[in-house]
Design an enzyme around this catalytic site. Sequence first.
Site, PDB file in Angstrom:
ATOM      1  N   ALA A  46       0.828  -1.207   0.000  1.00 38.39           N
ATOM      2  CA  ALA A  46       0.000   0.000   0.000  1.00 38.39           C
ATOM      3  C   ALA A  46       0.864   1.259   0.000  1.00 38.39           C
ATOM      4  CB  ALA A  46      -0.933  -0.009   1.215  1.00 38.39           C
ATOM      5  N   CYS A  50      13.126 -27.221   2.024  1.00 36.58           N
ATOM      6  CA  CYS A  50      13.679 -28.448   2.600  1.00 36.58           C
ATOM      7  C   CYS A  50      14.063 -28.245   4.067  1.00 36.58           C
ATOM      8  CB  CYS A  50      14.869 -28.942   1.790  1.00 36.58           C
ATOM      9  SG  CYS A  50      16.172 -27.722   1.544  1.00 36.58           S
TER      10      CYS A  50
END
Length: 495
Positions: free
Chosen positions: A119, A171
């Site tokens: 914004a 991972c």
Amino acid sequence: MAASLNEKVRKTVNESKILVVGAGGIGCELLKNLVLTGFTDIEVIDLDTIDVSNLNRQFLFRKEHVGKSKAQVAKESAQKFNPDAKIISYHDSIMSPDYGVDFFQKFKVVMNALDNRAARNHVNRMCLAADIPLIESGTAGYLGQVTVIKKGLTECYECQPKPTQKTFPGCTIRNTPSEPIHCIVWAKHLFKINFIYVYIYHCFLSQLFGEEDPDQDVSPDTEDPELAGEAGQSALQTDAKDDAVGGIKRQSTRMWAMETGYNPKKLFNKLFKDDIKYLLSMETLWKKRRPPTPLDLDHLPTSDINSASESAGIRDQKLWTIQECADVFSNCLPKLKAELSQQGEGGMLVWDKDDESAMDFVTAVANIRAYIFGIQKKTRFDIKSMAGNIIPAIATTNAIIAGLLVMEGLKILTGNIDKCRTVYLNRQPNPRKKLLVPCILDKPNPKCYVCSAKPEVTVILNTQKITVKVLEEKIIKGQLNMVAPDVEIDDGKGR
């Protein structure tokens, strides 16, 4: 405050139309300050509604306002300080196409009281396009700052790159967590995502309540680079073999969870026993690491090293034992299941740090996983701060920053923009014993692709592999922060 201004300044203030973007911590203080200073023509916009957690610092709101529009209630409360003030409120996103350049050009000054970068980027660009001064602000705990942005005169909000939010390899989250934040991210992913197709008999249990995002899978990752393909290929071969004989049923996680009735024992043992045993079978991962310890819901440790023994203090500040975490996990599931059922078919839950059941779920799950991997557990208060990327807001910081916003605004309106400063609020006084440190406004960055005289940016990519959709979503919108980009393909056809 208005009485302390001379007649000329009072007249200027009274006739100036101001836009306030955001009606939260800074916005509430700012609106109050503006009406007390004598501003009578104000518009305020905010998309949010009032939550109980806002009441300790957003002082224009009361308990009876919970659930209502922040912008509307802030307007009504601020007008009580000056009934003659004309305030228009919008319960909407400032990024809506309804608020274009023509909308911004109505104002003498725009004042930002926002808490998100997207914004801020948008308002920065709209103010540049409309050539309207913008006063930008922000707080982080005891720290805060205010700066003025004027086209061609100062740096814009995007002239200098902002630090990106830290991310973690999938991972690491799924296989080898080593920090509390890894477990918290995993817990949020578990809550949020569904409809990931999984092998339910081989520990690929994924997410339960939210929306689909394959990038946030929580199941063990057989493509972990550390495995060099061996364990992953072995697992896939085993899966294929079992599937051939009908040993594995392929379906969505939520469907599987629903079929089990969100059974706490089955979910717990799948997540924290079977999945962990599956990870242990990937022996390469544990050659130089402490291996995880599977847990069974019926045989939990009676005491654990990382838990605090004292029972004093409020619930949020107490470090839960593993048994307490398991109890909270079991108690949350039926509550979340009930909330999900109220959404109807295809419904989803959005994780919210202020939702008690959602926050309890993430706290319990994150701490159980942390214990399994030998990682320090955290209190609910700490996890809320980390999961919500929160630096606790402080009312006095908001008040100081809101006051500075008005002071810089007065300089602009009285023709003294050359006297405007970037002002930093420090946690402790500097060597000159000052908490507020003003600095000269920086000049525009000539290489800024947003505010330079010739705004352009060069992007290098593989045109043989990338699609126009990826170019639009990942690069133009995601990296360059454009809201509604238009892409033209240079193929002579005008596409």
